[in-house]
Write a protein that holds these residues in place. Structure first.
Motif, short mmCIF file in Angstrom:
data_model
loop_
_atom_site.label_atom_id
_atom_site.label_comp_id
_atom_site.label_asym_id
_atom_site.label_seq_id
_atom_site.Cartn_x
_atom_site.Cartn_y
_atom_site.Cartn_z
N TYR A 41 74.95 38.59 -10.37
CA TYR A 41 75.96 38.36 -11.41
C TYR A 41 75.38 38.75 -12.77
CZ TYR A 41 78.48 35.54 -7.96
OH TYR A 41 79.16 35.10 -6.84
N LEU B 196 76.39 30.67 -17.97
CA LEU B 196 77.18 30.72 -16.74
C LEU B 196 76.59 31.73 -15.76
CD1 LEU B 196 79.61 30.04 -14.98
CD2 LEU B 196 80.96 31.67 -16.31
N LEU C 1 75.26 31.08 -12.05
CA LEU C 1 75.82 31.78 -10.90
C LEU C 1 74.71 32.36 -10.02
CD1 LEU C 1 78.83 33.62 -12.57
CD2 LEU C 1 79.00 31.96 -10.70
N ARG D 164 80.55 25.23 -5.62
CA ARG D 164 80.05 26.18 -6.62
C ARG D 164 81.18 27.10 -7.10
NH1 ARG D 164 76.58 29.92 -6.23
NH2 ARG D 164 75.42 29.46 -8.15
N ALA E 277 82.46 27.55 -10.90
CA ALA E 277 82.49 28.86 -11.56
C ALA E 277 83.87 29.09 -12.20
CB ALA E 277 82.18 29.95 -10.54
N ASN F 18 84.30 26.70 -15.34
CA ASN F 18 83.54 27.08 -16.53
C ASN F 18 84.07 28.35 -17.17
OD1 ASN F 18 81.23 25.28 -17.26
ND2 ASN F 18 80.82 25.46 -15.07
N SER G 58 89.16 33.92 -13.77
CA SER G 58 88.50 32.71 -13.24
C SER G 58 88.84 32.51 -11.77
CB SER G 58 88.92 31.49 -14.06
OG SER G 58 88.58 31.67 -15.43
N LEU H 284 86.88 35.13 -9.85
CA LEU H 284 85.47 34.76 -9.75
C LEU H 284 85.27 33.71 -8.67
CD1 LEU H 284 82.56 34.90 -10.76
CD2 LEU H 284 83.16 33.18 -12.50
N GLN H 285 86.17 32.76 -8.58
CA GLN H 285 86.09 31.75 -7.51
C GLN H 285 86.10 32.43 -6.14
OE1 GLN H 285 89.24 28.81 -7.60
NE2 GLN H 285 88.09 27.41 -6.32
N VAL I 173 82.69 34.22 -5.54
CA VAL I 173 81.60 33.31 -5.16
C VAL I 173 81.69 32.96 -3.68
CG1 VAL I 173 80.64 30.99 -5.51
CG2 VAL I 173 81.31 32.37 -7.49
#
Length: 378
Positions: free
Chosen positions: A106, A162, A166, A178, A182, A185, A200, A203-204, A207
């Motif tokens: 990341y 952040l 990550l 996690r 992520a 935040n 966001s 990004l979830q 991850v």
């Protein structure tokens, strides 16, 4: 300082255990390739794109989103919304690639690049660049400010923190936890002028994809978040963590719990769709064989089972056919009441015919309501 990962309580661990059981089952089922996998994956991605964009007010049907994904012109969606859909599709496609990449880390450049993919068509919103000033999230109905992001000069440092987290923070925590943190935040930092919510949620998904839970389209909760009352619950959950301004000292367990519940509910739904896909495909194969039709016609029939419509170009690409072959197959299926044609030329599409409607109604009657895992755990 960014928001910290909470300690799970027994009820959360029980729900998490059930989610992991369902994901292992999904992974096992997906290990064996099936003819319907491609269409199911595409529809799940279309529904994720629909969910995440509808939260932001960009509404399009799943069928139009699938058309955009395949490079076709949508039948109902405006060009402005189609641009939002295309941008988000591009970003999610990259998320899927990154989930499988052997070499990965990341960094802020990656986050900015994903934001540019999503909103690059909005040149006035400086896509892919940290916002130059303050940012305020307003209630669309009242105009009231419901959240104020951190000062612009603090954003680069918060993104650094952040990214560091990550790559190396809380690695012993479950991936679902996690991923939720992520999401929380990044959306609270609100680093860009636009696309923060969609970024966001993407990004979830990334991850989770990097943790090899399952492929991104099978582990995303974006479809669930974009549905009806759940969208309001989503905003409530975000607001309850830090209220109306950046305050990374708030209790984050309610947010993680909200995400775990969403994962559980969506996993139930995806597992049901996967089981249904096999049953429906087998049923359609039997019918096609009985009527002496080419086996490729099952692909067309399955599409109208899971969707409201099928376009000739979609079927043609799916089965690598010529335009004439695809058109003849669809005319034959319409003549046998499997499909009903609508429109002309480029606007022509096929909806479920009377025979397909009966099959759809039969399967719909069997659907049982999803189970709220926290009510059971309590």
């Amino acid at each position: 300082m960014i928001y910290r990962t909470p300690e799970l309580e027994p009820a959360d661990k029980a729900v998490l255990g059930e989610i992991e059981d369902m994901r292992r089952d999904l992974k096992y089922r997906l290990a064996e390739p099936h003819r319907w996998d491609g269409q199911l994956r595409r529809q799940l991605q279309a529904r994720a794109i629909q969910g995440s964009n509808s939260i932001e007010g960009y509404r399009a049907s799943v069928e139009d989103i699938e058309s955009i994904m395949l490079g076709e012109e949508p039948l109902e969606t405006s060009q402005a919304v189609a641009s939002e859909i295309a941008g988000y599709k591009q970003a999610l496609t990259y998320v899927r690639r990154l989930s499988m990449a052997r070499s990965f880390g990341y960094d802020k450049g990656l986050l900015h690049a994903l934001n540019f993919m999503m909103i690059g068509h909005h040149h006035d919103k400086t896509p892919g660049v940290v916002r130059p000033g303050g940012i305020y999230v307003r209630d669309s109905a009242t105009g009231q400010v419901v959240y104020e992001g951190p000062d612009a000069e603090d954003v680069p440092g918060l993104l650094d923190e952040l990214v560091e987290w990550l790559n190396a923070g809380d690695l012993g925590e479950p991936a679902y936890v996690r991923a939720a943190m992520a999401h929380l935040n990044l959306v609270r930092i609100h680093p860009w002028r636009d696309g923060n919510g969609r970024m966001s949620r993407a990004l979830q998904t990334l991850v989770l994809g990097r943790d090899q839970i399952t492929t991104p389209e099978f582990c995303s909760i974006e479809e669930w978040l974009g549905e009806g009352r759940t969208t309001y619950d989503y905003y409530d959950a975000l607001r309850d963590v830090g209220r109306d301004h950046w305050s990374p000292h708030g209790e984050t367990l309610p947010w993680v719990r909200f995400c775990l519940r969403a994962h559980h509910m969506q996993a139930q739904r995806v597992r049901r769709r996967l089981a249904e896909a096999g049953e429906v495909w087998t049923l359609l194969e039997e019918q096609v064989d009985k009527e002496g039709l080419h086996t490729r016609c099952v692909s067309a029939l399955y599409q109208v089972f899971v969707s409201r419509r099928l376009r000739r170009g979609t079927y043609q690409a799916e089965e690598s056919l010529s335009q004439g072959q695809a058109a003849r197959d669809l005319r034959e299926l319409a003549a046998r009441d499997w499909l009903t044609p609508y429109g002309e030329t480029k606007g022509r599409f096929y909806a479920p015919g009377p025979r397909m409607e009966r099959i759809k109604a039969d399967f719909a009657a069997r659907v049982e309501p999803l189970r709220d895992p926290y009510r059971t755990a309590a």
